[in-house]
Write a protein that holds these residues in place. Sequence first.
Motif, PDB file in Angstrom:
ATOM      1  N   ALA A 467       0.743  -1.235  -0.068  1.00 11.81           N
ATOM      2  CA  ALA A 467       0.113  -0.115  -0.064  1.00 11.81           C
ATOM      3  C   ALA A 467       0.950   1.247  -0.072  1.00 11.81           C
ATOM      4  O   ALA A 467       0.571   2.174  -0.882  1.00 11.81           O
ATOM      5  CB  ALA A 467      -0.992  -0.127   1.139  1.00 11.81           C
ATOM      6  N   LYS A 469       4.105   1.304  -0.945  1.00  6.00           N
ATOM      7  CA  LYS A 469       4.661   1.341  -2.206  1.00  6.00           C
ATOM      8  C   LYS A 469       3.992   2.077  -3.341  1.00  6.00           C
ATOM      9  O   LYS A 469       4.614   2.704  -4.131  1.00  6.00           O
ATOM     10  CB  LYS A 469       5.451   0.048  -2.526  1.00  6.00           C
ATOM     11  N   ILE A 501      -2.376   4.088  -6.627  1.00  3.56           N
ATOM     12  CA  ILE A 501      -2.724   4.095  -8.065  1.00  3.56           C
ATOM     13  C   ILE A 501      -3.623   3.099  -8.508  1.00  3.56           C
ATOM     14  O   ILE A 501      -4.296   3.193  -9.497  1.00  3.56           O
ATOM     15  CB  ILE A 501      -1.317   3.628  -8.812  1.00  3.56           C
ATOM     16  N   GLY A 502      -4.268   2.218  -7.572  1.00  2.00           N
ATOM     17  CA  GLY A 502      -5.030   1.276  -7.938  1.00  2.00           C
ATOM     18  C   GLY A 502      -4.611   0.139  -9.020  1.00  2.00           C
ATOM     19  O   GLY A 502      -3.532   0.199  -9.474  1.00  2.00           O
ATOM     20  N   GLN A 516       3.504 -12.475 -10.361  1.00  2.24           N
ATOM     21  CA  GLN A 516       2.356 -11.567 -11.356  1.00  2.24           C
ATOM     22  C   GLN A 516       2.392 -10.239 -10.844  1.00  2.24           C
ATOM     23  O   GLN A 516       2.279 -10.097  -9.445  1.00  2.24           O
ATOM     24  CB  GLN A 516       1.103 -12.277 -11.248  1.00  2.24           C
ATOM     25  N   GLN A 517       2.683  -9.408 -11.538  1.00  2.57           N
ATOM     26  CA  GLN A 517       2.517  -7.832 -11.205  1.00  2.57           C
ATOM     27  C   GLN A 517       1.672  -7.129 -12.174  1.00  2.57           C
ATOM     28  O   GLN A 517       1.478  -7.555 -13.230  1.00  2.57           O
ATOM     29  CB  GLN A 517       4.100  -7.424 -11.173  1.00  2.57           C
ATOM     30  N   ALA A 518       1.027  -6.215 -11.500  1.00  4.89           N
ATOM     31  CA  ALA A 518      -0.155  -5.700 -12.235  1.00  4.89           C
ATOM     32  C   ALA A 518       0.623  -4.896 -13.624  1.00  4.89           C
ATOM     33  O   ALA A 518       0.135  -4.782 -14.755  1.00  4.89           O
ATOM     34  CB  ALA A 518      -0.747  -4.491 -11.426  1.00  4.89           C
ATOM     35  N   GLY A 528      10.085  -5.155  -6.937  1.00 11.86           N
ATOM     36  CA  GLY A 528       9.447  -6.425  -6.239  1.00 11.86           C
ATOM     37  C   GLY A 528       9.634  -7.510  -7.089  1.00 11.86           C
ATOM     38  O   GLY A 528      10.032  -7.563  -8.238  1.00 11.86           O
ATOM     39  N   THR A 529       9.337  -8.535  -6.322  1.00 12.57           N
ATOM     40  CA  THR A 529       9.345  -9.893  -7.163  1.00 12.57           C
ATOM     41  C   THR A 529       8.087 -10.548  -7.668  1.00 12.57           C
ATOM     42  O   THR A 529       7.891 -11.591  -8.263  1.00 12.57           O
ATOM     43  CB  THR A 529       9.809 -11.074  -6.245  1.00 12.57           C
ATOM     44  N   GLY A 530       6.856  -9.766  -7.219  1.00 12.86           N
ATOM     45  CA  GLY A 530       5.579 -10.592  -7.344  1.00 12.86           C
ATOM     46  C   GLY A 530       5.299 -11.802  -6.702  1.00 12.86           C
ATOM     47  O   GLY A 530       4.606 -12.551  -7.053  1.00 12.86           O
ATOM     48  N   LEU A 533       2.125 -11.373  -2.758  1.00 15.04           N
ATOM     49  CA  LEU A 533       0.789 -11.851  -2.368  1.00 15.04           C
ATOM     50  C   LEU A 533       0.544 -13.190  -2.615  1.00 15.04           C
ATOM     51  O   LEU A 533      -0.321 -13.689  -1.814  1.00 15.04           O
ATOM     52  CB  LEU A 533      -0.166 -10.853  -3.642  1.00 15.04           C
TER      53      LEU A 533
HETATM   54  P1  ADP Z   1       5.544  -7.084  -5.607  1.00 11.51           P
HETATM   55  O1  ADP Z   1       4.942  -6.026  -4.779  1.00 11.51           O
HETATM   56  O2  ADP Z   1       6.800  -7.830  -5.016  1.00 11.51           O
HETATM   57  O3  ADP Z   1       5.545  -7.048  -7.038  1.00 11.51           O
HETATM   58  P2  ADP Z   1       3.281  -8.495  -4.741  1.00 11.51           P
HETATM   59  O4  ADP Z   1       2.719 -10.069  -4.889  1.00 11.51           O
HETATM   60  O5  ADP Z   1       3.346  -8.208  -3.439  1.00 11.51           O
HETATM   61  O6  ADP Z   1       4.499  -8.407  -5.438  1.00 11.51           O
HETATM   62  O7  ADP Z   1       2.259  -7.884  -5.549  1.00 11.51           O
HETATM   63  C1  ADP Z   1       1.802  -8.188  -6.855  1.00 11.51           C
HETATM   64  C2  ADP Z   1       1.531  -6.820  -7.730  1.00 11.51           C
HETATM   65  O8  ADP Z   1       0.103  -6.515  -7.272  1.00 11.51           O
HETATM   66  C3  ADP Z   1       2.546  -5.682  -7.800  1.00 11.51           C
HETATM   67  O9  ADP Z   1       3.546  -5.722  -8.401  1.00 11.51           O
HETATM   68  C4  ADP Z   1       1.645  -4.595  -7.899  1.00 11.51           C
HETATM   69  O10 ADP Z   1       1.371  -4.328  -9.313  1.00 11.51           O
HETATM   70  C5  ADP Z   1       0.126  -4.979  -7.489  1.00 11.51           C
HETATM   71  N1  ADP Z   1      -0.179  -4.547  -6.265  1.00 11.51           N
HETATM   72  C6  ADP Z   1      -0.046  -5.072  -4.888  1.00 11.51           C
HETATM   73  N2  ADP Z   1      -0.475  -4.221  -3.985  1.00 11.51           N
HETATM   74  C7  ADP Z   1      -0.924  -3.032  -4.444  1.00 11.51           C
HETATM   75  C8  ADP Z   1      -1.604  -1.857  -4.189  1.00 11.51           C
HETATM   76  N3  ADP Z   1      -1.750  -1.733  -2.966  1.00 11.51           N
HETATM   77  N4  ADP Z   1      -1.885  -0.766  -5.234  1.00 11.51           N
HETATM   78  C9  ADP Z   1      -1.588  -1.023  -6.372  1.00 11.51           C
HETATM   79  N5  ADP Z   1      -1.086  -2.159  -6.860  1.00 11.51           N
HETATM   80  C10 ADP Z   1      -0.859  -3.446  -6.063  1.00 11.51           C
END
Ligand code: ADP
Length: 887
Positions: A467, A469, A501-502, A516-518, A528-530, A533
Amino acid sequence: MHPLLKRQLKRLGLTDPKIPLSSGNWSQLLERISHTYIEADQGRELLERSLALSSKEMQQLYDNLRQTSEHRLQNIQEKNQNLIENALDGIIGINAEGIITIWNPQAAKIFGWSPYAALGKDLAETIIPPSFREAHRQGLKRFNESRQGTIINQRIELMALHHEGREFPIEVALIPIFEDTTYEFIAFVRDISESKQTELALRTSEERFRKIFSQSNDAIFLINPEQGTILDVNSKASAMLGYSKTELLQTSISQIHPTEMDLLQSFFKKVLQEGHGWTDQLTCTTKSGNCLLAEISASVMSIAGKTSLVALVRDITQRKEAEQALRQAKNAAEQAAKAKSEFLATMSHEIRTPMNGIIGMTGLLLNTELTSQQHQFAETVKKSGEALLTIINDILDFSKIESGKLDFETIDFDLRVAMEDTLDLIAEKAGSANLELVGCVDSPVPTALRGDPGRFRQVLLNLISNAIKFTKEGEVTVRIALLEETSEAATIKVRVQDTGIGIDPLAQQSIFQPFQQADNSTTRQFGGTGLGLAICKKFVERMGGTIGVESQVGQGSTFWFTAQLFKQPQAPSVLPNKDLQGLRICCIDDHPVNRQLLEEYAKTWGMSATSASTPAEALGLIQRAHERKEPFHIAIVDMEMPGMDGMALAREIKANPQLAKIRLLLLSPLGQRIDAKEAKAAGFLGYLTKPIRQTVLKHSLETIMGLKTGNLQHSDTPIVTPFSSLESEKTGRYPILVVDDHQVNQQLAVLLIERLGYRTDVAANGQEAVEACSTNPYSLVFMDCHMPVMDGYDATKKIREMESMKREAKEKDSPDPLPLTPDGTLHVPIIAMTANALSGDREKCLQAGMDDYLPKPIRPDGLTQILEKWLCSGPIKMDRGKRESYE
Ligand code: ADP
């Protein structure tokens, strides 16, 4: 001669005509003739009379006869009419011209024409579909000419036309009835629409079953279980076994299953006795002598009164081979995964050891005299090292999950403390990003719970870190609510809401998958490594919960998770303390969530809380309260507010003698330090750092109200800030080594220990600890017991072995550049940190060479006690709670 004359002559004896008549004879003759005439007349009279009599009788007879026959005829006609009227078949009569002469009610029912409407009509125009009319007329013409017809005197199926215009099938029997030169047709008609449909359905179903039978991918055998003979087979059976159908029908199944006949026979016997089916795998022998493995599913059915067996047989030779190959591949993959996990574990250990060195040494470096540029470089090295360590820890956690080696503890912990600890860990980060960070546990949530606080904090920390970050400005709010509660357990819902940023809806579906990353572009802004979560998801599932996200691009995200946690059997009472009851408090903060939180907390303690969002509003509130003679006892003032900061507001309040009595508590911004002198000069009796801890807030309020000491806190009492002790502390001591494989537990221990003024080093397992101890001197070691690679017991034994070797070397006077302990005793206190609350655990730790025992989760007071006990000349003598109480 007339017979009568002949008779008279005979009586006179005049039989011979040649005899001459005497006169006697003559008169006799005449007499006789006269008599004969008389007789004749009598006879005629008699005859006439009897004739008249018999003609009358005859007339009577005739009349009777006529009456009877008329009656009979009428009866017959009535019967016929009845028959026609009540016949179940439609009866239609037509004459030689094809005109309808008879039309019974059933015909009306079948064709929809009433008798009145149909009688006298041309049959062709009435019930024959247009396409058949010409054929009908031709047929009639032919019959008229030849008295012959192809459809006469038999049952035939035809299409008919209903009055409504629809065509439908009928069955007709057509009989001609001849009368003199002419004739009439009588047709007996049945509507066979229904039976046709049934027939069609039957045909379709039969065809379907025939197709299933013939085209089935499984071989199908119909078997006589008494004799073991084959009654029928489909083509697949022939193809599978290499026999033609005819050959198979002459074959006994003993030929197909030569090795399993005993089994089959016992099965057949059972089938005949019990009527059950059966499924098994058997070996079949083909015509060419090859063996194949078949899966057989047989069921019993009665066909034409005979018990038969239908066996579906599937060749599973290939499937079995594929399964075998799959099993081998799976084993190989599992081996590979295990090897990969072990490799990852070893790799992360190998990388972590030098990383700890880098981070630890940079920490030491930062404590030395550096130019600002050097300081900045060293900070960057430390931060990068920490980031790298996080990635390594994520990978290690993930590989543990993958290899099923994830351990979960079940220990008592306080939910609120766990949340506040986590907020503490991340507060500095939030502060430096200029974000508001607020956490709140709803009042009905039971906080004395049992579970794995380390994993819980790890999930929470991950979500809050994300959150922060992904949020440029605004706030991050953590809220814990109660979903369900029983006498033994509670299901809670944790929500981490940001204004960042959503995430777009598509990405929301994938981000809980590993890696997986957004934003997957190479120009990604955020590192980040993805994995975070994906790890959270696994942890949450282990806590019996689910995880999810609600988000709108540009508006922020709310990550939530649920968890089922046991309640502690004898949970401490969470009832509000009455000390603060009735006090009036004004909460001044421009941030709505913080205001809400402060108000909620105050209300839980029975205080009367009002809040203001700006200094001007606050001044107005305080002034009016004074005028109402209900002045506020306390005001909590946020440091950072638009227009006027907390210090200026305090000064303004204190400058007004009417309001100056109010006791002020300053809320310092996240992660920032407050100049204690300035705060005191402005009129504050104390200050708190954000994020607010409920217990600390309560303690502070009680202290400034004198509820702790019995004396009201006043302006002469020194203000003690949370970090004042640390500021003055520049210890030359060796650091404390924290050994724990849980990253969050590790960070927390470090945070708590560092807050007490000590420096720390960390190790993630026993082996790292041994290596660290062999190269660095430590004041004390906090040792987790259960860790991968090497556990705490073995590590302690190794450290003790090293110490005794050093002792021996010392006794032999050999030079030792690295004293093991600061006091040169060559015995570093090792304190077990373990969640194992079992009796006998302490003994196990002591036996391994440890000195003391600190139960997990670590509490500040327990930690302070241990440090005071083992480091008697500790750097500070006050625990955190005391320092924050301003006493
Ligand atoms: P990382 O942060 O190491 O890339 P995560 O598994 O924690 O890996 O998160 C995966 C992806 O989810 C992030 O790369 C980001 O794109 C998205 N994400 C997670 N939390 C948020 C958040 N609070 N706001 C926006 N995007 C988020």
